[in-house]
Motif scaffolding. Sequence first.
Motif, mmCIF file in Angstrom:
data_model
loop_
_atom_site.group_PDB
_atom_site.id
_atom_site.type_symbol
_atom_site.label_atom_id
_atom_site.label_comp_id
_atom_site.label_asym_id
_atom_site.label_seq_id
_atom_site.Cartn_x
_atom_site.Cartn_y
_atom_site.Cartn_z
ATOM 1 N N LYS A 155 7.322 29.703 15.209
ATOM 2 C CA LYS A 155 7.540 28.643 16.201
ATOM 3 C C LYS A 155 7.418 27.303 15.498
ATOM 4 O O LYS A 155 6.380 26.972 14.927
ATOM 5 C CB LYS A 155 6.526 28.746 17.331
ATOM 6 N N PRO A 156 8.468 26.490 15.531
ATOM 7 C CA PRO A 156 8.439 25.254 14.739
ATOM 8 C C PRO A 156 7.564 24.175 15.358
ATOM 9 O O PRO A 156 7.381 24.098 16.571
ATOM 10 C CB PRO A 156 9.915 24.824 14.733
ATOM 11 N N GLN A 157 7.030 23.344 14.495
ATOM 12 C CA GLN A 157 6.383 22.101 14.908
ATOM 13 C C GLN A 157 7.480 21.042 14.956
ATOM 14 O O GLN A 157 8.181 20.834 13.978
ATOM 15 C CB GLN A 157 5.313 21.702 13.900
ATOM 16 N N LEU A 188 14.048 19.542 23.278
ATOM 17 C CA LEU A 188 13.755 20.308 24.490
ATOM 18 C C LEU A 188 14.346 21.708 24.417
ATOM 19 O O LEU A 188 13.770 22.672 24.935
ATOM 20 C CB LEU A 188 14.289 19.569 25.719
ATOM 21 N N ARG A 189 15.499 21.839 23.770
ATOM 22 C CA ARG A 189 16.104 23.163 23.592
ATOM 23 C C ARG A 189 15.231 24.035 22.693
ATOM 24 O O ARG A 189 15.016 25.223 22.984
ATOM 25 C CB ARG A 189 17.495 22.991 22.987
ATOM 26 N N LEU A 190 14.717 23.479 21.617
ATOM 27 C CA LEU A 190 13.810 24.232 20.736
ATOM 28 C C LEU A 190 12.573 24.684 21.499
ATOM 29 O O LEU A 190 12.065 25.780 21.297
ATOM 30 C CB LEU A 190 13.406 23.373 19.542
ATOM 31 N N GLU A 191 12.083 23.828 22.386
ATOM 32 C CA GLU A 191 10.894 24.143 23.152
ATOM 33 C C GLU A 191 11.156 25.286 24.134
ATOM 34 O O GLU A 191 10.243 26.060 24.450
ATOM 35 C CB GLU A 191 10.448 22.887 23.915
ATOM 36 N N SER A 192 12.379 25.435 24.610
ATOM 37 C CA SER A 192 12.686 26.439 25.636
ATOM 38 C C SER A 192 12.950 27.825 25.070
ATOM 39 O O SER A 192 12.957 28.809 25.819
ATOM 40 C CB SER A 192 13.910 25.993 26.443
ATOM 41 N N MET A 245 0.828 -1.194 0.000
ATOM 42 C CA MET A 245 0.000 0.000 0.000
ATOM 43 C C MET A 245 0.868 1.251 0.000
ATOM 44 O O MET A 245 1.980 1.239 0.519
ATOM 45 C CB MET A 245 -0.918 0.001 1.224
ATOM 46 N N PRO A 246 0.376 2.345 -0.576
ATOM 47 C CA PRO A 246 1.150 3.590 -0.596
ATOM 48 C C PRO A 246 1.420 4.062 0.824
ATOM 49 O O PRO A 246 0.680 3.754 1.754
ATOM 50 C CB PRO A 246 0.223 4.565 -1.337
ATOM 51 N N PRO A 247 2.513 4.812 1.030
ATOM 52 C CA PRO A 247 2.829 5.289 2.377
ATOM 53 C C PRO A 247 1.781 6.265 2.891
ATOM 54 O O PRO A 247 1.145 6.982 2.126
ATOM 55 C CB PRO A 247 4.191 5.977 2.194
ATOM 56 N N ARG A 248 1.590 6.266 4.209
ATOM 57 C CA ARG A 248 0.710 7.229 4.852
ATOM 58 C C ARG A 248 1.501 8.494 5.136
ATOM 59 O O ARG A 248 2.623 8.436 5.622
ATOM 60 C CB ARG A 248 0.166 6.658 6.162
ATOM 61 N N VAL A 249 0.931 9.629 4.847
ATOM 62 C CA VAL A 249 1.617 10.905 5.042
ATOM 63 C C VAL A 249 1.310 11.456 6.431
ATOM 64 O O VAL A 249 0.146 11.522 6.833
ATOM 65 C CB VAL A 249 1.212 11.927 3.961
ATOM 66 N N TYR A 250 2.355 11.808 7.163
ATOM 67 C CA TYR A 250 2.173 12.385 8.494
ATOM 68 C C TYR A 250 1.540 13.767 8.351
ATOM 69 O O TYR A 250 1.972 14.582 7.519
ATOM 70 C CB TYR A 250 3.513 12.493 9.213
ATOM 71 N N THR A 251 0.525 14.025 9.146
ATOM 72 C CA THR A 251 -0.183 15.308 9.102
ATOM 73 C C THR A 251 0.348 16.221 10.195
ATOM 74 O O THR A 251 0.190 15.946 11.384
ATOM 75 C CB THR A 251 -1.698 15.111 9.288
ATOM 76 N N TRP A 252 0.979 17.312 9.793
ATOM 77 C CA TRP A 252 1.469 18.296 10.752
ATOM 78 C C TRP A 252 0.305 19.152 11.241
ATOM 79 O O TRP A 252 -0.634 19.414 10.483
ATOM 80 C CB TRP A 252 2.532 19.177 10.112
ATOM 81 N N PRO A 253 0.324 19.592 12.489
ATOM 82 C CA PRO A 253 -0.809 20.361 13.043
ATOM 83 C C PRO A 253 -1.093 21.659 12.305
ATOM 84 O O PRO A 253 -2.243 22.042 12.138
ATOM 85 C CB PRO A 253 -0.384 20.622 14.496
ATOM 86 N N TYR A 254 -0.037 22.343 11.859
ATOM 87 C CA TYR A 254 -0.226 23.664 11.237
ATOM 88 C C TYR A 254 0.385 23.669 9.843
ATOM 89 O O TYR A 254 1.356 22.964 9.569
ATOM 90 C CB TYR A 254 0.419 24.760 12.097
ATOM 91 N N LYS A 255 -0.187 24.494 8.971
ATOM 92 C CA LYS A 255 0.250 24.521 7.582
ATOM 93 C C LYS A 255 1.457 25.422 7.361
ATOM 94 O O LYS A 255 2.315 25.132 6.536
ATOM 95 C CB LYS A 255 -0.900 24.980 6.672
ATOM 96 N N LYS A 256 1.534 26.536 8.091
ATOM 97 C CA LYS A 256 2.537 27.551 7.789
ATOM 98 C C LYS A 256 3.782 27.470 8.670
ATOM 99 O O LYS A 256 4.853 27.873 8.245
ATOM 100 C CB LYS A 256 1.914 28.939 7.893
ATOM 101 N N ASN A 257 3.655 26.999 9.884
ATOM 102 C CA ASN A 257 4.814 26.980 10.781
ATOM 103 C C ASN A 257 5.858 25.968 10.315
ATOM 104 O O ASN A 257 5.512 24.926 9.766
ATOM 105 C CB ASN A 257 4.370 26.645 12.199
ATOM 106 N N PRO A 258 7.134 26.273 10.528
ATOM 107 C CA PRO A 258 8.207 25.371 10.087
ATOM 108 C C PRO A 258 8.061 23.980 10.689
ATOM 109 O O PRO A 258 7.652 23.829 11.844
ATOM 110 C CB PRO A 258 9.482 26.063 10.593
#
Length: 572
Positions: free
Chosen positions: A162-164, A150-154, A121-134
């Motif tokens: 703000k990246p996903q 954790l560093r990115l989160e801080s 079967m074709p791969p399933r694409v991961y859905t990111w929460p937001y369209k525009k954020n990195p």
Amino acid sequence: MAAVATVLLPSAMHRVSPSSLTRSLAFSIGDDGFRLRSPFNSRRVRDSSSGNSRIAVHCVSNTGTSRDKLFPLASTSTPCRTIHSGFKQSFPWRELSARFVATEAVANDAVGVPSLPQEEMPPRVYTWPYKKNPRVCILGGGFGGLYTALRLESLAWPDDKKPQVLLVDQAERFVFKPMLYEILSGEVDSWEIAPRFADLLSNTAVQFVQDRVKVLQPCDHLGINGSAKSDSAGTVLLQSGLLIEYDWLVLALGSETKLDVVPGSAEYALPFSTLEDALKLDSKLRQLERRNFSKGSPISVCIVGCGYAGVELAATVAERLQDRGVVRAINVESMICPTAPPGNREAALKVLTSRKVELLLGYFVRSIQKTSDSDSEKYILELQPAERGMQSQILETDLVLWTVGSKPLLSELEPREQPLELPLNARGQAETDETLRVKGHPRIFALGDSSSLRDLKGKILPPTAQVAFQQADFTGWNLWAAINDRPLLPFRFQNLGEMMTLGQSDAAVSPSFIDGLTLEGPIGHTARKIAYLIRLPTDEHRVKVGLSWLTKSAIQSIASVQDTLTKIVSGS
């Protein structure tokens, strides 16, 4: 009924059976329709019996709607590049996957895809929460990967930048590897040094996926990154079939013990690198302790390698077995811990000698064999001298522990028809510049065992937790800088000193800021535990572990006082 097809490659013709007609393809959507992407651009496919070859395309729109459709091949005499243009004009489909399907039962204008096996079967694409954020994908949840997340989160981020963050690791738990030895001595519980990623990240926006990386397909080196037509800087395909599109990628896959070094090592030697390894060794020692208790014979343990891991393991196992065991440590060099500070090496030699660990220095293991004795499992080690003037030796042992050699997991990705696009050195580590970016790939960072960064003296930095811990801090900051169009900082490793455990109340600590100082015994043991407590990943986990250690210490102190009072009373 599926027909037998012939797949024509530029260099040869191969007959393909009906069971293998379905092949995963990479393709892109341009102004002129669907295009097969390298390495499939030069392939041609034709059905040798009916001519009904098709491309089965599974598409997902920008809104998440999916659709399957069959398209005829452009031609059987020219490379099949453009598949269909009208479909692109009617629907805003984004890049996904395509497959070859050859069948006599499908009409030329059929809509839909023939049923395929689950693994096809074709791969399933991961859905990111937001369209525009990195979108930042971090591969590997060790000191490098988890601490980068954790560093990115801080850090402070503008709302639109703000990246996903998605963290991917094959294990369920983060493992604080420098304290795995305490599992054998009973000083710590598994949850203290191996907490679940889900628990550590529960109060953060970082998402976690437990899976193994299968294929990397970066495209930032092609110069299309950041253009209007580019949806991502590359993709990551996981073993489960999940496809992750990313804007920024962090490679922190770590390494694993290289066991296939000598005949028999992969079959009979136990590594000591993961939580599973530590638990397996603890279980094996318990079995030997129960078995040999009734027989009254000592347990024989051979440890291959006398670097930090081998010496710490020898000291811990020897302390656990005491007079019930014989521990031998084998090293090809003429000294233990050749790269360690002299103070640490001398402290380790003192402890190993006091616990009657037999050091076989200047030998390498030639082979490991299992004996045919049905009463108990025993192994035969053939030792070859590394220098002239020494005799070969044959050892019989109950247990073989292997601590030498490692291989980066980055080089273990599934082989493809095209080599991995990343610049790797001979060990399989990514070549990076001083900002920890992979050379030629402005959107990919590598650290820890996945990186081959050199220090100011030109030496590749060692694959230690201290190096990965510091690199994670720089990687997080440089991602912030790159996303916000700020200058990136060059990484400079600061050696804070070296620590090693030598048992329940023994350790050696040589801090770099005081030349020649080595803390040994209970003082070194306490200093090491405090240092590692501070380095645990989150504040919540540090508090829980600190309270647990204080409670255990108080119980041990009370028990010690009671034993002392009992001896005094009985003696009087």
